[in-house]
Design an enzyme around this catalytic site. Sequence first.
Site, short mmCIF file in Angstrom:
data_model
loop_
_atom_site.label_atom_id
_atom_site.label_comp_id
_atom_site.label_asym_id
_atom_site.label_seq_id
_atom_site.Cartn_x
_atom_site.Cartn_y
_atom_site.Cartn_z
N SER A 81 -35.69 -83.76 -21.22
CA SER A 81 -36.77 -83.92 -20.25
C SER A 81 -36.21 -84.63 -19.02
O SER A 81 -35.10 -85.13 -19.03
CB SER A 81 -37.93 -84.70 -20.87
OG SER A 81 -37.48 -85.92 -21.41
N CYS A 82 -37.03 -84.64 -17.98
CA CYS A 82 -36.69 -85.26 -16.71
C CYS A 82 -36.18 -86.68 -16.91
O CYS A 82 -36.77 -87.40 -17.69
CB CYS A 82 -37.97 -85.28 -15.87
SG CYS A 82 -37.68 -85.38 -14.14
N PRO A 83 -35.11 -87.17 -16.30
CA PRO A 83 -34.32 -86.52 -15.26
C PRO A 83 -33.05 -85.85 -15.76
O PRO A 83 -32.24 -85.40 -14.97
CB PRO A 83 -33.91 -87.71 -14.40
CG PRO A 83 -33.67 -88.81 -15.39
CD PRO A 83 -34.67 -88.57 -16.51
#
Lengths: 403, 75
Positions: free
Chosen positions: B13-15
């Site tokens: 998931s982000c980042p």
Amino acid sequence: MFKKGILRELYDSIFAKSWPMWFGGVLLAILNLLLFVIKYPWGGSGGYLNIGQNLFGSLGFDSMATGTAINMHTVAILNITIVLGALISSLFSKEFSIKIAPFGELVKGFIGGALMGIGAIVGVGCTTGGFLSGVPALSGGALFLTAGFLIGTFLAMKYILWEMEAFPNVSMGKSYTFLPGTKAGMGWQRWFAWVLLASTFYVISSYTGDGTSGMKILGWHVIIGLTLGLILQRSRFCIVRAFREPFMTGESSAPVAIMLSLLILIFGFTALKYFGVGNVAETAVRAIEMKAVYPSFWAKALIGGTIFGLGMTIAGGCAIGTLWRAGEGHIKLWMAILGFTIMAPITKAFIAPVFDSFLPKSEKIFLPDYLGYTGSVLLVLGFILLAYIFVKWNEKTGKFSAL
Amino acid sequence: MDFDQSLDCKGLSCPMPIIKLSKAIKGMEVGQVLEMQGTDPGSKTDVPAWCEKTGNEFLAVEEADGVNKFYIKKS
């Protein structure tokens, strides 16, 4: 050839593409104003604390228990319904799947969540209650909390980049994806979303009571929480991103979206406070003025904010960003919820008192008491203007961006 | 689509996807194509935005069974 149905067009405009984050920021600000009027401005960490306290209480740890049940706690209700709203939204938009990150990432999720649990309790607030609500509430502590978030995010970003070079294996390894909505045979997911949505009406109707009773207020929180979940998931509204992006890619759309949200809230909250518009139960104008002003000025806010900033960047979601990503099926963020929920009550009972014993006494500072309403609003707007200039300048020059 | 190098960002998931993408592109020659596989819905907007910001060419995205395959040409 037939034209697309009108309802189908509406459905697609909501679920086919992500919304711009600034649009989410505007809608969230409106709902936050609604929360202010009905009961209390939006927050996140109080809900984690309540759920954690209920958990520890049910296990027999009386020193960490609470008297408020989860279904009677406004913020806990918001948190749970945000996850649910984001789940429904991601099912409708075919973005749901159970996404299991490599083991090292799951551990980072848990550690990040635990740090957020510590930071939010020490600093008396998270990026939602302390920052997104706290800054427009003209709280002095909120300014120090914001400074802490910046320091924490900056340090954690350095760590993540270092980890990528020194220990790339942490974020590598076996990952799993289950039940992706785009796979053939997953049409049932949309029906499941409808069933979930319908069952929430049952929950809302279970909060019965006459006119202005507290139960009606709780029912409203279910509705608002579901709507928040939808908006957050569709616009991918992310406060970590706003703090992190200047140090990462330099992209300014996330920070600007948050600034726009803050701007609406500053004028909105100030008007509500100035004219003493509050909820139905509260009569004292002072109590309304002090909404979302927490006793954190200044050292606790700075230290708590720094710890929270580290945690949210490592986890990849703040108190609220974690919730909607969990609804979308990211198991890393479920680990963050677990860490947050466990550490918040432990911090409240054992760790925060240690900080209190050596830090200068923290206070609730309402800026208009010192600077007047005009001075306070101008001060906060000044900070936002500076932040805007920095973010835009940095986007062009890349001076502070690592990527 | 043909590619020179593949990058697995599934489950992340982000980042993390963007950090990994940036690192992978840095290690490639101009004109080479990277295939990045990911499952984070955010990447659908993040990857093209990152390409535009950094001047790399975003070629295409293919979706199958919940995995997005992004093709990026280093410029």
